[in-house]
Design a protein around this motif. Structure first.
Motif, PDB file in Angstrom:
ATOM      1  N   ALA B 255       0.818  -1.210   0.000  1.00 13.27           N
ATOM      2  CA  ALA B 255       0.000   0.000   0.000  1.00 13.27           C
ATOM      3  C   ALA B 255       0.850   1.259   0.000  1.00 13.27           C
ATOM      4  O   ALA B 255       0.327   2.361   0.050  1.00 13.27           O
ATOM      5  CB  ALA B 255      -0.926  -0.003   1.227  1.00 13.27           C
ATOM      6  N   VAL B 322      -4.968   0.471   6.581  1.00 14.92           N
ATOM      7  CA  VAL B 322      -5.304   0.097   5.213  1.00 14.92           C
ATOM      8  C   VAL B 322      -6.242  -1.101   5.255  1.00 14.92           C
ATOM      9  O   VAL B 322      -7.158  -1.232   4.467  1.00 14.92           O
ATOM     10  CB  VAL B 322      -4.037  -0.263   4.416  1.00 14.92           C
ATOM     11  CG1 VAL B 322      -4.402  -0.694   3.001  1.00 14.92           C
ATOM     12  CG2 VAL B 322      -3.076   0.906   4.392  1.00 14.92           C
ATOM     13  N   THR B 333      -2.641   6.107  -0.793  1.00  9.88           N
ATOM     14  CA  THR B 333      -2.757   4.658  -0.617  1.00  9.88           C
ATOM     15  C   THR B 333      -3.676   4.040  -1.673  1.00  9.88           C
ATOM     16  O   THR B 333      -3.360   3.003  -2.258  1.00  9.88           O
ATOM     17  CB  THR B 333      -3.299   4.349   0.786  1.00  9.88           C
ATOM     18  OG1 THR B 333      -2.441   4.965   1.729  1.00  9.88           O
ATOM     19  CG2 THR B 333      -3.333   2.863   1.036  1.00  9.88           C
ATOM     20  N   ALA B 334      -4.803   4.717  -1.933  1.00 10.09           N
ATOM     21  CA  ALA B 334      -5.773   4.165  -2.885  1.00 10.09           C
ATOM     22  C   ALA B 334      -5.136   4.010  -4.269  1.00 10.09           C
ATOM     23  O   ALA B 334      -5.287   2.980  -4.927  1.00 10.09           O
ATOM     24  CB  ALA B 334      -6.993   5.077  -2.963  1.00 10.09           C
ATOM     25  N   GLU B 335      -4.373   5.021  -4.699  1.00  9.90           N
ATOM     26  CA  GLU B 335      -3.722   4.959  -6.009  1.00  9.90           C
ATOM     27  C   GLU B 335      -2.704   3.818  -6.068  1.00  9.90           C
ATOM     28  O   GLU B 335      -2.579   3.130  -7.082  1.00  9.90           O
ATOM     29  CB  GLU B 335      -3.009   6.287  -6.328  1.00  9.90           C
ATOM     30  CG  GLU B 335      -3.920   7.404  -6.813  1.00  9.90           C
ATOM     31  CD  GLU B 335      -4.532   8.190  -5.652  1.00  9.90           C
ATOM     32  OE1 GLU B 335      -4.512   7.680  -4.523  1.00  9.90           O
ATOM     33  OE2 GLU B 335      -5.026   9.306  -5.898  1.00  9.90           O
ATOM     34  N   LEU B 337      -2.672   1.008  -4.273  1.00  8.25           N
ATOM     35  CA  LEU B 337      -3.370  -0.279  -4.297  1.00  8.25           C
ATOM     36  C   LEU B 337      -3.993  -0.511  -5.681  1.00  8.25           C
ATOM     37  O   LEU B 337      -4.062  -1.639  -6.156  1.00  8.25           O
ATOM     38  CB  LEU B 337      -4.447  -0.312  -3.215  1.00  8.25           C
ATOM     39  CG  LEU B 337      -3.913  -0.436  -1.783  1.00  8.25           C
ATOM     40  CD1 LEU B 337      -5.034  -0.266  -0.771  1.00  8.25           C
ATOM     41  CD2 LEU B 337      -3.216  -1.775  -1.581  1.00  8.25           C
ATOM     42  N   HIS B 338      -4.375   0.580  -6.327  1.00  8.96           N
ATOM     43  CA  HIS B 338      -5.015   0.494  -7.622  1.00  8.96           C
ATOM     44  C   HIS B 338      -4.065  -0.065  -8.684  1.00  8.96           C
ATOM     45  O   HIS B 338      -4.487  -0.634  -9.688  1.00  8.96           O
ATOM     46  CB  HIS B 338      -5.511   1.884  -8.042  1.00  8.96           C
ATOM     47  CG  HIS B 338      -6.266   1.877  -9.317  1.00  8.96           C
ATOM     48  ND1 HIS B 338      -7.526   1.323  -9.422  1.00  8.96           N
ATOM     49  CD2 HIS B 338      -5.942   2.341 -10.559  1.00  8.96           C
ATOM     50  CE1 HIS B 338      -7.937   1.440 -10.669  1.00  8.96           C
ATOM     51  NE2 HIS B 338      -7.002   2.055 -11.374  1.00  8.96           N
TER      52      HIS B 338
END
Lengths: 314, 343
Positions: B255, B322, B333-335, B337-338
């Motif tokens: 992450a 997370v 973090t979202a980017e 994990l994406h």
């Protein structure tokens, strides 16, 4: 282990041979004629008859070629016979043995006390750098190094002999005669031993195996005692040996000031009197002893540091 | 009833809980900056990062063996609920080797060259278990056998120069395990060893863990041993934890961009441009960064998403959850994990 010792002994023998040649050649460096010197010391007549000098030279074998002289000298020397002193007419071997005994006693007393002070003091200073003991140690070292023995010796006579009257001023009669010359001799070695101990122990305290020992639960003191002292004493052993070898013939000033009948004074007087047999014998004895001390130090090194045994193979 | 409560408390309190630990040089430079770390019972936690990130300093700080020039300036290290930072020297001496043991990178120089193996392995037994010299030496032979040393009675009398690196590390493990510690801090225990020996030592550590209900903090820069060995992983950068969580999830889909870059570097597979992955720059300057994320100057994610730049360079992200026991210190973090699985 035995292989290393044998190796060292072989080197020792070779070195002694070289030393013997050098010792034999020493008198050749001076232009004094030994036969003349001897006759002078016997008759104190400045007008020596050339025939008499020539006769003595033949008698002493000084007219033979140098290699022959050397071999005959070496043959006697190997049997412990270094001839007779021109000055005292005593056997050189006996004179040297007596003087060496005195010098060894003096050097070992001085260095022994120096070591007894230096080891705990240097270690304590190393344990807390910048602390009180360390500050005191630095001050002491500087004072000791800066004190010349030819100054300290008369001052100590002034204090202990003339003012307090508790010690004899000179000579070599009882153990009390040992105290003042030993005190004067120990100043600088004490300073250097302390400094070397401190430096060696600083390094040892920072060594990884001390951290590892502490990680097993040993206190700092325990770790230093069990794992530091032996590692830290190697450089000190070397220093001790160097000083010991040096002091045997090198304490001339102190031996002359305190009228100590040691090697330093014996050789000093031999030089003054052009006493060739004493010079030759003394040279061999001193250099031989230095080499012997070095050999013993090498062996001690191996005993102290097991890893050395490995590096020389089993 | 009281017994029952005690047991429950013991289970709920983690074995080791580090909170906001700060370690500084005497000159004031901070090397460990607010470290949080939790190690549960029987758990193996890997602490990974580049050299200079503060891993080894952390190891020494946890057992209070920091050199004089380094100080713990704040924070707490709770071992079974007791703060190690507040302990006295004699309390620490009773703790080291008994509750918390250590392994180091170069086992051969960690052994006293002038002292036999048995004397050193016996020390924890004599200090903490009160055994006499003879009893302890007898026990040493058993210990050496249990860590897979052939001819243990002979090796007990050996000196360090007579041991290979692998043997020396086994000796260190025997000494570390002698008094039955609950936590083993292993600082790069296999880095200086041959690859084949590495595997043996790691297997041995696993066995010791099973046999003694041991928790292990494994400090390493080698991600390849992390997946095989650790339950959880904490990624350290410039004195801080950037990501911490379960090994399987993090190694598969990290992450944090730094973790992702580290893993890609360790895989040694060519990137789309045909070159091997490397992280530009070095982490050694990052300690001086006062504003924003410490990894920002080297972060490719930030470069690819210009919209992030203001946030990343002005405000340092917190260590945010997370997932289950999984935290990351990143604004994006979202980017990350994406981007999907790392390999």
């Amino acid at each position: 282990m035995w292989k290393i010792i044998l190796q060292r002994v072989a080197i020792l023998v070779m070195m002694l041979f070289i030393v013997s040649v050098a010792a034999f050649c020493v008198p050749l460096l001076s232009d004094g004629d030994p036969a003349r010197t001897i006759l002078l010391s016997r008759v104190s007549d400045l007008d020596l008859a050339p025939e008499a000098v020539e006769a003595l030279r033949r008698e002493l074998g000084l007219d033979r070629p140098l290699p022959v002289q050397y071999l005959s000298w070496l043959g006697s020397a190997l049997q412990g016979d270094f001839g007779y002193s021109f000055a005292s007419r005593q056997p050189v071997a006996a004179e040297i043995t007596r003087a060496l005994g005195v010098s060894i006693t003096l050097a070992l007393s001085a260095l022994g006390v120096a070591l007894l002070v230096a080891l705990p003091l240097g270690t304590a200073a190393a344990m807390r750098p910048g602390g009180k003991v360390d500050g005191f140690t630095t001050l002491l070292i500087q004072t000791l190094v800066a004190t010349p023995e030819y100054w300290f010796a008369p001052v100590s006579v002034l204090v202990f002999v003339l003012w307090l009257g508790i010690l004899p001023s000179a000579g070599w009669q009882s153990w009390e005669s040992l105290i003042l010359p030993a005190m004067a001799l120990m100043l600088r070695p004490m300073a250097y031993f302390t400094q070397v101990t401190r430096a060696a122990m600083r390094e040892v305290i920072a060594a990884p195996y001390i951290t590892a020992a502490r990680a097993r639960g040993l206190s700092m003191n325990e770790a230093v005692v069990h794992h530091g002292l032996r590692n830290g004493s190697l450089p000190v052993v070397t220093f001790f040996a160097l000083w010991f070898a040096g002091l045997l013939g090198g304490s001339v000033v102190i031996e002359v000031i305190f009228a100590v009948p040691g090697m330093g004074r014996l050789l000093y007087e031999a030089v003054v009197n052009n006493d060739v047999p004493v010079l030759q014998g003394g040279f061999v004895a001193l250099v031989g002893l230095s080499i012997l001390i070095n050999t013993i130090t090498d062996v001690l090194y191996v005993l102290f540091n097991p890893a050395m045994r490995g590096s020389h193979g089993h | 009833m009281a017994d029952h409560d005690m047991t429950r408390e013991n289970v709920s309190v983690p074995l080791l809980e580090v909170r906001d630990l700060r370690v500084s040089l005497e000159s004031g430079k901070t090397l460990i900056d607010g470290l949080d770390l939790t190690i549960g019972r029987r758990e193996v936690v890997a602490l990974v990062g580049e050299s200079g990130s503060g891993k080894s300093v952390t190891a020494l700080a946890l057992s209070r063996l920091l050199p004089d020039a380094l100080r713990i300036t704040s924070g707490s290290i709770c071992f079974e609920g007791q703060d190690i930072v507040a302990k006295s020297d004699s309390e620490l001496n009773r703790m080291r080797g008994a509750d918390i043991s250590m392994l180091f990178q170069q086992p051969q120089v960690m052994l006293d060259p002038t002292s036999r193996v048995q004397a050193q392995v016996a020390e924890p037994l004599r200090k903490h278990r009160g055994l006499g010299r003879r009893q302890a030496f007898a026990r040493v032979v058993d210990l050496l056998r249990s860590v897979g040393i052939p001819d243990p009675a002979v090796r007990a009398r050996a000196f360090s120069y007579q041991l290979s690196g692998g043997m020396a590390q086994r000796v260190m493990i025997a000494a570390a395990m002698a008094a039955g510690p609950k936590l083993l801090i292993a600082d790069e225990p296999t880095t200086a060893l041959d690859v084949t020996v590495q595997a043996q030592i790691l297997r041995l550590l696993k066995e010791e863990r099973e046999r003694h209900d041991l928790s292990i903090l494994l400090i390493t820069h080698d991600l390849s041993i992390v997946s095989a060995f650790a339950d959880r992983v904490a990624v350290m950068y410039a004195g801080r934890i950037l990501e911490e969580g379960p090994t399987r999830e993090i190694m598969r889909r990290p992450a944090h961009p730094y973790t992702r870059a580290l893993i890609r570097c360790s895989l040694l597979v060519p990137e789309s441009d045909g070159k091997l992955m490397s992280i530009p720059g070095s982490g050694s300057q990052a300690l001086a960064i006062k504003e924003g994320c410490r990894f920002a100057p080297r972060c490719t994610l930030m470069r690819e998403h210009p919209g992030l730049r203001i946030a990343c360079c002005s405000r340092e992200p917190g260590l945010e959850p997370v997932g289950q026991r999984w935290k990351s210190r990143c604004h994006a973090t979202a980017e990350v994990l994406h981007e999907g699985d790392v390999a």
